[in-house]
Design a protein around this motif. Structure first.
Motif, mmCIF file in Angstrom:
data_model
loop_
_atom_site.group_PDB
_atom_site.id
_atom_site.type_symbol
_atom_site.label_atom_id
_atom_site.label_comp_id
_atom_site.label_asym_id
_atom_site.label_seq_id
_atom_site.Cartn_x
_atom_site.Cartn_y
_atom_site.Cartn_z
ATOM 1 N N SER A 17 0.831 -1.206 0.000
ATOM 2 C CA SER A 17 0.000 0.000 0.000
ATOM 3 C C SER A 17 0.870 1.262 0.000
ATOM 4 N N LEU A 18 2.020 1.193 0.651
ATOM 5 C CA LEU A 18 2.927 2.337 0.706
ATOM 6 C C LEU A 18 3.871 2.370 -0.491
ATOM 7 N N PHE A 19 4.231 1.190 -0.985
ATOM 8 C CA PHE A 19 5.149 1.082 -2.126
ATOM 9 C C PHE A 19 4.520 0.191 -3.195
ATOM 10 N N PRO A 20 3.575 0.735 -3.973
ATOM 11 C CA PRO A 20 2.925 -0.065 -5.017
ATOM 12 C C PRO A 20 3.915 -0.677 -6.004
ATOM 13 N N CYS A 21 5.092 -0.076 -6.105
ATOM 14 C CA CYS A 21 6.112 -0.600 -7.015
ATOM 15 C C CYS A 21 6.553 -2.005 -6.615
ATOM 16 N N LEU A 22 6.258 -2.411 -5.379
ATOM 17 C CA LEU A 22 6.643 -3.742 -4.907
ATOM 18 C C LEU A 22 5.553 -4.792 -5.148
ATOM 19 N N SER A 23 4.459 -4.387 -5.760
ATOM 20 C CA SER A 23 3.365 -5.333 -5.995
ATOM 21 C C SER A 23 3.753 -6.419 -7.001
ATOM 22 N N ASP A 24 4.792 -6.160 -7.804
ATOM 23 C CA ASP A 24 5.236 -7.139 -8.799
ATOM 24 C C ASP A 24 6.169 -8.196 -8.214
ATOM 25 N N ILE A 25 6.649 -7.977 -7.000
ATOM 26 C CA ILE A 25 7.609 -8.903 -6.420
ATOM 27 C C ILE A 25 6.973 -10.282 -6.251
ATOM 28 N N SER A 26 7.654 -11.292 -6.720
ATOM 29 C CA SER A 26 7.106 -12.655 -6.676
ATOM 30 C C SER A 26 7.165 -13.237 -5.269
ATOM 31 N N ALA B 116 19.170 -2.332 1.997
ATOM 32 C CA ALA B 116 18.384 -1.182 1.558
ATOM 33 C C ALA B 116 17.234 -1.032 2.539
ATOM 34 N N VAL B 117 16.867 0.215 2.834
ATOM 35 C CA VAL B 117 15.823 0.478 3.822
ATOM 36 C C VAL B 117 14.684 1.245 3.163
ATOM 37 N N MET B 118 13.472 0.705 3.274
ATOM 38 C CA MET B 118 12.274 1.372 2.771
ATOM 39 C C MET B 118 11.378 1.623 3.976
ATOM 40 N N LEU B 119 11.119 2.890 4.243
ATOM 41 C CA LEU B 119 10.450 3.276 5.483
ATOM 42 C C LEU B 119 8.942 3.074 5.391
ATOM 43 N N LEU B 120 8.399 2.358 6.354
ATOM 44 C CA LEU B 120 6.959 2.101 6.410
ATOM 45 C C LEU B 120 6.258 3.076 7.348
ATOM 46 N N GLU B 121 6.906 3.415 8.453
ATOM 47 C CA GLU B 121 6.354 4.359 9.435
ATOM 48 C C GLU B 121 7.506 5.148 10.049
ATOM 49 N N GLY B 122 7.167 6.350 10.577
ATOM 50 C CA GLY B 122 8.157 7.126 11.307
ATOM 51 C C GLY B 122 8.818 8.200 10.469
ATOM 52 N N THR B 123 9.862 8.810 11.035
ATOM 53 C CA THR B 123 10.587 9.891 10.374
ATOM 54 C C THR B 123 12.082 9.750 10.629
ATOM 55 N N VAL B 124 12.855 9.898 9.567
ATOM 56 C CA VAL B 124 14.316 9.860 9.655
ATOM 57 C C VAL B 124 14.862 11.179 9.126
ATOM 58 N N ARG B 125 15.747 11.808 9.905
ATOM 59 C CA ARG B 125 16.387 13.054 9.469
ATOM 60 C C ARG B 125 17.742 12.731 8.864
ATOM 61 N N MET B 126 17.949 13.206 7.647
ATOM 62 C CA MET B 126 19.232 13.045 6.974
ATOM 63 C C MET B 126 20.034 14.326 7.149
ATOM 64 N N TYR B 127 21.306 14.189 7.496
ATOM 65 C CA TYR B 127 22.117 15.381 7.738
ATOM 66 C C TYR B 127 23.584 15.134 7.409
ATOM 67 N N LYS B 128 24.322 16.243 7.303
ATOM 68 C CA LYS B 128 25.761 16.206 7.062
ATOM 69 C C LYS B 128 26.453 17.012 8.153
ATOM 70 N N ILE B 129 27.669 16.604 8.487
ATOM 71 C CA ILE B 129 28.502 17.351 9.423
ATOM 72 C C ILE B 129 29.781 17.737 8.692
ATOM 73 N N SER B 130 30.092 19.039 8.692
ATOM 74 C CA SER B 130 31.275 19.524 7.997
ATOM 75 C C SER B 130 32.546 19.190 8.784
ATOM 76 N N SER B 131 33.691 19.415 8.164
ATOM 77 C CA SER B 131 34.967 19.154 8.827
ATOM 78 C C SER B 131 35.153 20.036 10.055
ATOM 79 N N SER B 132 34.463 21.180 10.081
ATOM 80 C CA SER B 132 34.548 22.090 11.229
ATOM 81 C C SER B 132 33.564 21.711 12.334
#
Length: 223
Positions: free
Chosen positions: A14-23, A52-68
């Motif tokens: 329901s969240l990833f219809p693209c996976l409906s073809d998976i056997s 590989a991670v496909m999120l079904l519920e929740g929230t993930v924050r993506m971030y970067k930390i500089s050399s400083s």
């Protein structure tokens, strides 16, 4: 196929219809699982992915930390989404190029990287979804770079507050967190917020910023 994955397949599709073809056979591949992940778990930049991670519920924050040591939020992943940097890392067999922090309790579908690559080759709808997700995030990243390089800090703060405010015009956030969201120094954030408060556009209180003059704040969006 584990019972856990089998029970979650209706939600997954329901969240990833693209996976409906998976056997049925491919769903039964060893290593595919659904995992519950608690808040504050961090996956650090520079690691090689095993799943590989496909999120079904929740929230993930993506971030970067500089050399400083300065941190900036890149974007967030919510249920029904996946990270394009993940796709890039897996297909390119390279290190993950960002850090990820669980903000809200997550349930995620984990697919071994070898299986993920096979599915990308085998299933057209799955492949198209991944590339479309990648393209959409490139646009978001491009907008972030434009904002950093071409907008004033007042304009960036105004944009964040307007987008994040609740129905009463309040944003529950500290100066430290706002500096991380926008990738600038806390001192710059505090100084600019005080100027906006002095102009009677916002009201500052502990852990909260209230918009007082929404229309006036919008004037900074293009600056």
């Amino acid at each position: 196929m584990s019972l856990t994955v089998h029970a979650c397949i209706p939600q997954i599709i329901s969240l990833f219809p693209c996976l409906s073809d998976i056997s049925e056979q491919d769903w039964s591949i060893k290593g595919i699982e659904v995992l519950e992940i608690s808040p504050n778990f961090v996956f650090h930049e520079g690691q090689f992915l095993e799943h590989a991670v496909m999120l079904l519920e929740g929230t993930v924050r993506m971030y970067k930390i500089s050399s400083s040591g300065r941190e900036i939020t890149l974007y967030r992943i919510n249920g029904g989404e996946c990270c394009p940097l993940m796709t890039s890392s897996i297909l390119g067999e390279s290190e993950y190029e960002a850090s990820a922090c669980i903000e809200k309790p997550c349930r995620a579908l984990l697919i071994p990287v070898s299986t993920f690559r096979d599915w990308m080759d085998k299933y057209r709808n799955f492949r198209q979804f991944m590339f479309k997700s990648f393209a959409n995030r490139i646009i978001i990243m491009s907008n972030l770079l434009d904002s950093i390089h071409f907008k004033s800090i007042r304009g960036r703060i105004a944009e964040y507050l307007i987008q994040s405010a609740d129905g009463s015009g309040n944003v529950m956030i500290t100066h430290d967190r706002l500096s991380i969201e926008l990738g600038t120094a806390r001192e710059v954030i505090s100084r600019t917020l005080k100027m906006l408060e002095k102009d009677e556009l916002i009201l500052l209180s502990r852990g909260k910023i209230s918009i007082i003059d929404h229309k006036a704040l919008e004037h900074y969006l293009e600056s």
